[in-house]
Design an enzyme around this catalytic site. Structure first.
Site, PDB file in Angstrom:
ATOM      1  N   ASP A 184      31.447  12.878 193.943  1.00 53.26           N
ATOM      2  CA  ASP A 184      31.707  14.311 193.798  1.00 53.26           C
ATOM      3  C   ASP A 184      33.114  14.591 193.279  1.00 53.26           C
ATOM      4  O   ASP A 184      33.292  15.341 192.316  1.00 53.26           O
ATOM      5  CB  ASP A 184      31.500  15.042 195.133  1.00 53.26           C
ATOM      6  CG  ASP A 184      30.142  14.748 195.741  1.00 53.26           C
ATOM      7  OD1 ASP A 184      29.275  14.235 195.004  1.00 53.26           O
ATOM      8  OD2 ASP A 184      29.962  15.010 196.931  1.00 53.26           O
ATOM      9  N   LYS A 216      23.264  16.895 194.270  1.00 52.18           N
ATOM     10  CA  LYS A 216      23.844  15.574 194.010  1.00 52.18           C
ATOM     11  C   LYS A 216      23.322  14.913 192.721  1.00 52.18           C
ATOM     12  O   LYS A 216      24.095  14.376 191.934  1.00 52.18           O
ATOM     13  CB  LYS A 216      23.519  14.671 195.196  1.00 52.18           C
ATOM     14  CG  LYS A 216      24.324  13.402 195.231  1.00 52.18           C
ATOM     15  CD  LYS A 216      25.614  13.695 195.932  1.00 52.18           C
ATOM     16  CE  LYS A 216      26.481  12.491 196.071  1.00 52.18           C
ATOM     17  NZ  LYS A 216      27.647  12.820 196.908  1.00 52.18           N
ATOM     18  N   HIS A 254       2.117  23.462 199.564  1.00 52.13           N
ATOM     19  CA  HIS A 254       3.534  23.264 199.228  1.00 52.13           C
ATOM     20  C   HIS A 254       3.658  22.471 197.928  1.00 52.13           C
ATOM     21  O   HIS A 254       3.690  21.248 197.947  1.00 52.13           O
ATOM     22  CB  HIS A 254       4.250  22.517 200.358  1.00 52.13           C
ATOM     23  CG  HIS A 254       4.510  23.369 201.546  1.00 52.13           C
ATOM     24  ND1 HIS A 254       5.574  24.229 201.626  1.00 52.13           N
ATOM     25  CD2 HIS A 254       3.813  23.521 202.694  1.00 52.13           C
ATOM     26  CE1 HIS A 254       5.537  24.875 202.781  1.00 52.13           C
ATOM     27  NE2 HIS A 254       4.484  24.465 203.447  1.00 52.13           N
ATOM     28  N   CYS A 314       3.090  29.244 200.554  1.00 54.66           N
ATOM     29  CA  CYS A 314       2.782  29.160 201.987  1.00 54.66           C
ATOM     30  C   CYS A 314       3.091  30.494 202.679  1.00 54.66           C
ATOM     31  O   CYS A 314       2.442  31.486 202.403  1.00 54.66           O
ATOM     32  CB  CYS A 314       3.515  27.974 202.611  1.00 54.66           C
ATOM     33  SG  CYS A 314       2.918  27.592 204.261  1.00 54.66           S
ATOM     34  N   TYR A 315       4.102  30.548 203.538  1.00 54.60           N
ATOM     35  CA  TYR A 315       4.433  31.811 204.193  1.00 54.60           C
ATOM     36  C   TYR A 315       4.731  32.904 203.158  1.00 54.60           C
ATOM     37  O   TYR A 315       4.309  34.056 203.307  1.00 54.60           O
ATOM     38  CB  TYR A 315       5.636  31.605 205.115  1.00 54.60           C
ATOM     39  CG  TYR A 315       6.055  32.850 205.875  1.00 54.60           C
ATOM     40  CD1 TYR A 315       5.377  33.249 207.019  1.00 54.60           C
ATOM     41  CD2 TYR A 315       7.138  33.621 205.429  1.00 54.60           C
ATOM     42  CE1 TYR A 315       5.757  34.397 207.717  1.00 54.60           C
ATOM     43  CE2 TYR A 315       7.519  34.766 206.118  1.00 54.60           C
ATOM     44  CZ  TYR A 315       6.829  35.150 207.261  1.00 54.60           C
ATOM     45  OH  TYR A 315       7.202  36.277 207.936  1.00 54.60           O
ATOM     46  N   GLY A 343       7.813  29.071 205.448  1.00 59.97           N
ATOM     47  CA  GLY A 343       8.617  29.322 206.642  1.00 59.97           C
ATOM     48  C   GLY A 343       7.756  29.058 207.854  1.00 59.97           C
ATOM     49  O   GLY A 343       6.526  28.955 207.736  1.00 59.97           O
ATOM     50  N   GLU A 369       6.203  22.021 196.188  1.00 59.13           N
ATOM     51  CA  GLU A 369       7.516  21.366 196.064  1.00 59.13           C
ATOM     52  C   GLU A 369       7.544  19.988 196.707  1.00 59.13           C
ATOM     53  O   GLU A 369       8.481  19.219 196.511  1.00 59.13           O
ATOM     54  CB  GLU A 369       8.604  22.261 196.680  1.00 59.13           C
ATOM     55  CG  GLU A 369       8.641  22.336 198.206  1.00 59.13           C
ATOM     56  CD  GLU A 369       7.630  23.320 198.801  1.00 59.13           C
ATOM     57  OE1 GLU A 369       6.673  23.716 198.095  1.00 59.13           O
ATOM     58  OE2 GLU A 369       7.790  23.678 199.988  1.00 59.13           O
TER      59      GLU A 369
END
Ligand code: XMP
Length: 524
Positions: free
Chosen positions: A231, A379, A173, A85-86, A58, A175
Site C-alpha cells: 500500500d 487491495k 447472491h 436478496c434482502y 442483509g 456476488e
C-alpha cells in the site's frame, strides 16, 4: 463526498458482509462503485449522481420491526437498480409486490430455473443453474409491470425484471462465487440493462489521482512513509508520478520489520522508482516506547504515535537541509485503502473493530495534511496499479503486513530478543510456503509468538520450557472475512520441524484453525 469524480454505482449496504463484495464485483466489471449506508436519503443519492444502484443483501426480514428501510424516493430517481436478496425484497415491497414467510428456508447451493432469452438480466445464461441462496422470506407476488424471471422448487419468484424502468432483482447472491453465473448477472445488469460503459481501469485511476494530487499539493513538498508493504509503496509511487521530486520518502526502521525488509525498500524499490529516500533508524525509540506494554490497543496507539513523531523529526531534518527557497513539507501520504475506510466507520457507519494504524491510530497533534490516493481502492486494484506503474513484482505481489508490524504479532511485551526470535520463525515460514508454491493460495500468514505462554518439551536429553509459535495462514478476498487455509500436512510438518530445530526458545508450533469472523486475522 465521492472519492473520485467518476459517476458511481452506489451499493446500498443493508448491514451484512455482502456490500464490499458486491462493490468489488462491480469494479471487476470495470465500473466504479461506492458503498453507502441504507440510511442515505434520496437527496443524498441524487447528489452523488449515480449511474446505477445495487441494493445489497442483509440479515433482516422486511416486515420485522426496525428492519433497515430504504428512502422510498430513491426508487423514484429513474436510476437503474438491481436488488439482491434482502434488497430484492425491499424493492418488491416498495413497488407494490408482496413478501411472505414461506416457512421454507433456502440456504446454500440451490437449483433455479431461469428465463434467459427475453430479458436483459439473464440473457445468454443456461436455463438450469446453481445459485447461492440464504433467505427465509420470499417474494410471493412481483410488483405490477414486472416479469418473473426465475423460480426454485420453493420460491416462485426468485428473480424479476422491469426492462422499461430498468429495475431488476434476484433472490440469490450473484456476488458469491458459488453462484455459477453470478458475475454474469452483475455484468448484464451493468452493461446491458443499465447501459453503463466499462471504463474503470488502472490507467484512468492513475490519471485521475495524478491530477487530484497535483491540485491538492500545488508546489508544496510531500513526505511519504514507506513500510515495505504494497500500500505505501504504491501510494508513494502514484504521488511520485504526480509531483516528482517534491516527494521525499521516509522509511522508518521501527525494528518491528521482518527479515530483509529494510534492504528491499532501500535497494529494490528505490532502483525501480528513482524516488528519493531517507531511512531513519528508530529501533531504540520504538523499543523504549513499547517497554512494559502488553495491551494490544495501547501498542497500536504507541506505534502510531511514534511513527508520526519520526516523520516530524525527519521533516525538521529535511527542512533544515532544504534549499533557501525551500517549500515547507505540508503533506503526508498514507496508503489507506477502501476497506480501512469502511471498517473505521468512514464508509458506511459500521462499527470500528480495531483501531487501524493508518486510520484511527493517528495522534491528535498530527501536523500534516493527508494525501490518500488509494482511499477508494481495494487491495487487488492497488496491486494492479502498482504493476501499471512498473513496480517490482516482489513488492506489488507481497502479502499484506500490518503497519504496527511484528509489534502486534508478539502476544505480550515486545523486546529485542523476542523480535529476533519471531523474525527468524517468520522467515522460515515464508521460505517454506514459497518453496511449496503456496503463495497464490494464501492471503497472508501471520506468524505469532505467544511470549507470555510457556510449555514443557523435550529436546536432546533435556527438558525444555519454551514458547509456542502460532501459524495463522488465511485465505481471503479482502481481509473482511477469511478462512484458515488448509495447508498440506507435509508443508506444516517441515515448517514445524525447522522452527523447533532452528529457533532457540521455541519448542512448539501450533496451527490456528479459526475463520474470520469470529477470529480476526491478526492476534492483536
Ligand atoms: P484483522 O486482524 O483486523 O486484519 O482481521 C485485517 C487485515 O488488516 C491488517 N491489519 C492492519 N494493517 N494497520 C495496518 O496497516 C493495522 O493496524 C492493522 N491491523 C491489522 C491485517 O494484517 C489483515 O491483513
Amino acid at each position: 463526498m465521492s472519492e473520485t469524480s467518476q459517476r458511481p454505482v452506489l451499493v446500498v449496504d443493508f448491514g451484512a458482509q455482502y456490500a464490499q463484495l458486491i462493490a468489488r464485483r462491480v469494479r471487476e466489471a470495470s465500473v466504479y462503485s461506492e458503498i453507502v449506508p441504507h440510511t442515505i436519503t434520496a437527496a443524498e443519492v441524487a447528489a452523488k449522481n449515480p449511474i446505477g444502484i445495487v441494493l445489497s443483501g442483509g440479515p433482516s426480514s422486511v416486515y420485522e420491526e426496525g428492519a433497515p428501510a430504504l428512502d422510498t424516493g430513491i426508487l423514484e430517481l429513474g436510476v437503474p437498480t438491481l436488488g439482491i436478496c434482502y434488497g430484492f425484497q425491499v424493492m418488491a415491497t416498495q413497488l407494490g409486490g408482496e413478501v411472505a414467510h414461506t416457512g421454507q428456508r433456502e440456504y446454500g447451493s440451490t437449483a433455479v430455473t431461469a428465463r434467459t432469452d427475453d430479458n436483459q438480466l439473464l440473457r445468454g445464461q443456461p436455463t438450469a443453474q446453481t445459485v447461492w441462496m440464504s433467505h427465509g422470506d420470499s417474494v410471493a407476488i412481483a410488483p405490477d409491470g414486472f416479469e418473473v424471471l426465475a423460480s426454485t422448487a420453493s420460491t416462485p419468484v426468485a428473480a424479476f425484471a422491469n426492462d422499461e424502468k430498468r429495475f431488476y432483482g434476484v433472490q440469490w447472491h450473484p456476488e458469491v462465487k458459488h453462484s455459477q453465473y453470478g458475475q454474469d448477472v452483475i455484468v448484464n445488469f451493468l452493461h446491458k440493462a443499465a447501459g453503463i460503459p466499462a471504463d474503470w481501469n488502472s490507467g484512468n485511476v492513475i490519471a485521475e489521482q495524478v491530477e487530484k494530487i497535483r491540485a491538492q499539493v500545488g508546489s508544496a513538498r510531500v513526505i511519504a512513509g514507506l513500510s515495505g508493504g504494497v500500500d505505501s509503496a504504491v501510494a508513494a509511487a502514484i504521488v511520485h508520478e504526480a509531483v516528482g521530486d517534491q516527494l521525499v520518502c521516509v522509511f522508518v526502521d521501527h525494528g518491528l520489520l521482518r527479515q530483509d525488509e529494510r534492504r528491499q525498500v532501500e535497494v529494490d524499490y528505490v532502483a525501480a522508482t528513482g524516488i528519493r529516500l531517507v531511512t531513519i533508524d528508530a529501533r531504540e525509540q520504538f523499543l523504549t516506547a513499547l517497554a512494559g506494554v502488553s495491551d494490544p490497543e495501547t501498542k497500536r496507539k504507541i506505534i502510531g504515535r511514534e511513527f508520526i513523531r519520526s516523520f516530524e523529526q525527519a521533516e525538521r531534518d529535511l527542512i533544515a537541509e532544504a534549499d533557501a527557497d525551500g517549500e515547507p513539507i505540508r503533506f503526508l501520504v498514507q496508503g489507506t485503502l477502501y476497506p480501512d475506510v469502511v471498517e473505521s466507520g468512514g464508509g458506511s457507519g459500521t462499527a470500528n473493530i480495531k483501531s487501524h494504524h493508518n486510520v484511527g491510530g493517528l495522534p491528535e497533534d498530527l501536523q500534516f495534511e493527508l494525501v490518500e490516493p488509494l482511499r477508494a481502492l481495494f487491495k487487488d486494484e492497488v496491486r494492479a496499479i502498482g504493476r501499471e506503474l512498473g513496480l517490482p513484482e516482489e513488492i506489488v505481489g507481497r502479502q499484506p503486513f500490518p503497519g504496527p508490524g511484528l509489534g502486534i504479532r508478539i502476544v505480550g511485551e515486545v523486546t529485542e530478543a523476542r523480535l529476533e526470535l519471531l523474525r527468524h520463525a517468520d522467515a522460515i515460514v515464508r521460505a517454506e510456503l514459497s518453496a511449496a508454491g503456496l503463495d497464490g493460495e494464501i492471503w497472508q500468514c501471520p506468524v505469532v509468538l505467544l511470549a507470555d505462554v510457556r510449555s514443557v518439551g523435550v529436546q536432546g536429553d533435556g527438558r525444555t520450557y519454551g514458547h509456542p509459535i502460532v501459524l495463522r495462514p488465511v485465505s481471503s478476498e479482502d481481509a473482511m472475512t477469511a478462512d484458515w487455509t488448509r495447508l498440506p500436512y507435509d508443508v506444516l510438518a517441515r515448517i514445524s520441524n525447522r522452527i523447533t530445530n532452528e529457533v532457540a526458545d521455541v519448542n512448539r508450533v501450533v496451527l490456528d484453525v479459526t475463520s474470520k469472523p469470529p477470529g480476526t486475522i491478526e492476534w492483536e
